[in-house]
Structures are given as structure tokens and as C-alpha cells.
Motif scaffolding. Structure first.
Motif, PDB file in Angstrom:
ATOM      1  N   ALA A   1       4.211   2.835   9.652  1.00  0.00           N
ATOM      2  CA  ALA A   1       5.049   3.515   8.518  1.00  0.00           C
ATOM      3  C   ALA A   1       5.165   3.185   7.282  1.00  0.00           C
ATOM      4  CB  ALA A   1       6.530   3.849   9.390  1.00  0.00           C
ATOM      5  N   PHE A   2       5.208   1.720   7.207  1.00  0.00           N
ATOM      6  CA  PHE A   2       5.409   1.456   5.930  1.00  0.00           C
ATOM      7  C   PHE A   2       4.064   1.332   5.136  1.00  0.00           C
ATOM      8  CE2 PHE A   2       9.538  -0.598   7.420  1.00  0.00           C
ATOM      9  CZ  PHE A   2      10.143   0.112   6.808  1.00  0.00           C
ATOM     10  N   ILE A   3       2.825   1.285   5.752  1.00  0.00           N
ATOM     11  CA  ILE A   3       1.412   1.132   5.323  1.00  0.00           C
ATOM     12  C   ILE A   3       1.511   2.740   4.672  1.00  0.00           C
ATOM     13  CG2 ILE A   3      -0.874   1.283   5.448  1.00  0.00           C
ATOM     14  CD1 ILE A   3      -0.560  -1.170   7.331  1.00  0.00           C
TER      15      ILE A   3
ATOM     16  N   VAL B   1       6.044  -5.677   3.350  1.00  0.00           N
ATOM     17  CA  VAL B   1       6.932  -5.391   4.661  1.00  0.00           C
ATOM     18  C   VAL B   1       6.210  -4.916   5.832  1.00  0.00           C
ATOM     19  CG1 VAL B   1       8.786  -3.655   5.568  1.00  0.00           C
ATOM     20  CG2 VAL B   1       8.822  -4.850   3.247  1.00  0.00           C
ATOM     21  N   ALA B   2       5.155  -4.209   5.579  1.00  0.00           N
ATOM     22  CA  ALA B   2       4.329  -3.769   6.769  1.00  0.00           C
ATOM     23  C   ALA B   2       3.637  -5.076   7.488  1.00  0.00           C
ATOM     24  CB  ALA B   2       3.344  -2.987   6.072  1.00  0.00           C
ATOM     25  N   PHE B   3       3.084  -5.921   6.627  1.00  0.00           N
ATOM     26  CA  PHE B   3       2.412  -7.004   7.104  1.00  0.00           C
ATOM     27  C   PHE B   3       3.245  -7.989   7.834  1.00  0.00           C
ATOM     28  CE2 PHE B   3      -0.912  -5.017   4.489  1.00  0.00           C
ATOM     29  CZ  PHE B   3      -1.650  -4.904   5.615  1.00  0.00           C
ATOM     30  N   ALA B   4       4.673  -8.128   7.130  1.00  0.00           N
ATOM     31  CA  ALA B   4       5.387  -8.975   7.745  1.00  0.00           C
ATOM     32  C   ALA B   4       6.085  -8.461   9.183  1.00  0.00           C
ATOM     33  CB  ALA B   4       6.768  -9.036   6.802  1.00  0.00           C
TER      34      ALA B   4
ATOM     35  N   LEU C   1      16.556  -8.989   2.232  1.00  0.00           N
ATOM     36  CA  LEU C   1      16.410  -8.665   3.464  1.00  0.00           C
ATOM     37  C   LEU C   1      15.127  -9.394   3.808  1.00  0.00           C
ATOM     38  CD1 LEU C   1      18.153  -5.415   3.644  1.00  0.00           C
ATOM     39  CD2 LEU C   1      18.547  -7.259   5.225  1.00  0.00           C
ATOM     40  N   LEU C   2      13.967  -8.986   3.165  1.00  0.00           N
ATOM     41  CA  LEU C   2      12.621  -9.550   3.317  1.00  0.00           C
ATOM     42  C   LEU C   2      12.816 -11.205   3.484  1.00  0.00           C
ATOM     43  CD1 LEU C   2       9.603  -9.113   3.869  1.00  0.00           C
ATOM     44  CD2 LEU C   2       9.115  -9.204   1.367  1.00  0.00           C
TER      45      LEU C   2
ATOM     46  N   LYS D   1      12.814  -4.102   8.639  1.00  0.00           N
ATOM     47  CA  LYS D   1      12.751  -2.580   8.689  1.00  0.00           C
ATOM     48  C   LYS D   1      13.659  -2.398   7.486  1.00  0.00           C
ATOM     49  CE  LYS D   1      15.344   0.111  11.436  1.00  0.00           C
ATOM     50  NZ  LYS D   1      15.908   0.791  12.469  1.00  0.00           N
ATOM     51  N   TRP D   2      14.634  -2.935   7.666  1.00  0.00           N
ATOM     52  CA  TRP D   2      16.003  -2.607   6.510  1.00  0.00           C
ATOM     53  C   TRP D   2      15.251  -2.948   5.169  1.00  0.00           C
ATOM     54  CZ3 TRP D   2      18.867   0.814   6.881  1.00  0.00           C
ATOM     55  CH2 TRP D   2      19.168   1.370   8.326  1.00  0.00           C
TER      56      TRP D   2
END
Length: 124
Positions: A4-6, A56-59, A115-116, A70-71
Motif C-alpha cells: 500500500a505504501f509503495i 515507510v514501505a521498506f521499514a 513515528l518512523l 503504519k501510522w
């Protein structure tokens, strides 16, 4: 979640490039220099946070199950909508009150990055 983030990152990357080109070729003759700078600031921050969505996607792949990831992505995406979106609307409409939305997007960006960091601290 990674997928989803990609997808969100790819769509926002496309939009940032398209909106940057539209601004340079379609809006520049129509906007004041100040409003063109506002448009470009929206494009810049959209692209910066597009890269954030990919991070975020890779994390999310590295640390599955850490909800802060996710947040983080959600807050970055909300930030793109509020920050960049309000700058696009402000620059093309001239309605100064739209600028009141922009800081909410900035706060969303800040929350996304924090958040990351939290996710990275919790990840194994």
C-alpha cells in the motif's frame, strides 16, 4: 502494508512530477512570482514525503507488526494532502485562508517522521 505504501509513494511521485511540470509550463505565465514559489513549495514537500512513503514501505517489510510504521505512513500521506494540497489551492485561488490548513499538514509530516523513529526503535 508495504504494498500500500509503495503504491501511495508511486502515485504521489507521479503527481509531484506532473504538478511540477504543470506549474512550470502551465501556471508560471499566470501566477505571480510569490504564488509560483508557493506552488513549488507544495511540489517539493510532496516529493520529499513521497520518498518518506517509500522508506515507510521498506521499514514495514523489515519490522512487520510495528504499528508505528503504519501510522508514520498514514501521517505522511495526510501531510501531503493537507500541506501540499493547501499550497496548490492557495497558489491557484489566491484565497489566503487556505494557508491556515498548511500548518496542520506540517504537523502531520512531523508526526510521521517521529513515528518512523519510534518504529525503528521498537523494531528488531
Amino acid at each position: 502494508m508495504m504494498k500500500a505504501f509503495i503504491i501511495l509513494g508511486a502515485i504521489n511521485g507521479f503527481l509531484a512530477v506532473a504538478l511540477g511540470a504543470f506549474g512550470a509550463h502551465g501556471l508560471e505565465p499566470r501566477l505571480t512570482e510569490r504564488m509560483m514559489d508557493v506552488w513549488e513549495k507544495g511540489v517539493d514537500y510532496q516529493m520529499f514525503h513521497t520518498m518518506g512513503l517509500f522508506i515507510v514501505a521498506f521499514a514495514a517489510n523489515k519490522w512487520p507488526g510495528v504499528s508505528a510504521i503504519k501510522w508514520s505512513g498514514i501521517m505522511m500521506f495526510i501531510g501531503i494532502i493537507l500541506f501540499s494540497g493547501s499550497l496548490y489551492a492557495l497558489s491557484t485561488s489566491g484565497i489566503a485562508k487556505l494557508g491556515m490548513i498548511t500548518p496542520l499538514g506540517g504537523i502531520s509530516f512531523l508526526a510521521g517522521w517521529i513515528l518512523l523513529a519510534v518504529a525503528a526503535a521498537k523494531g528488531k
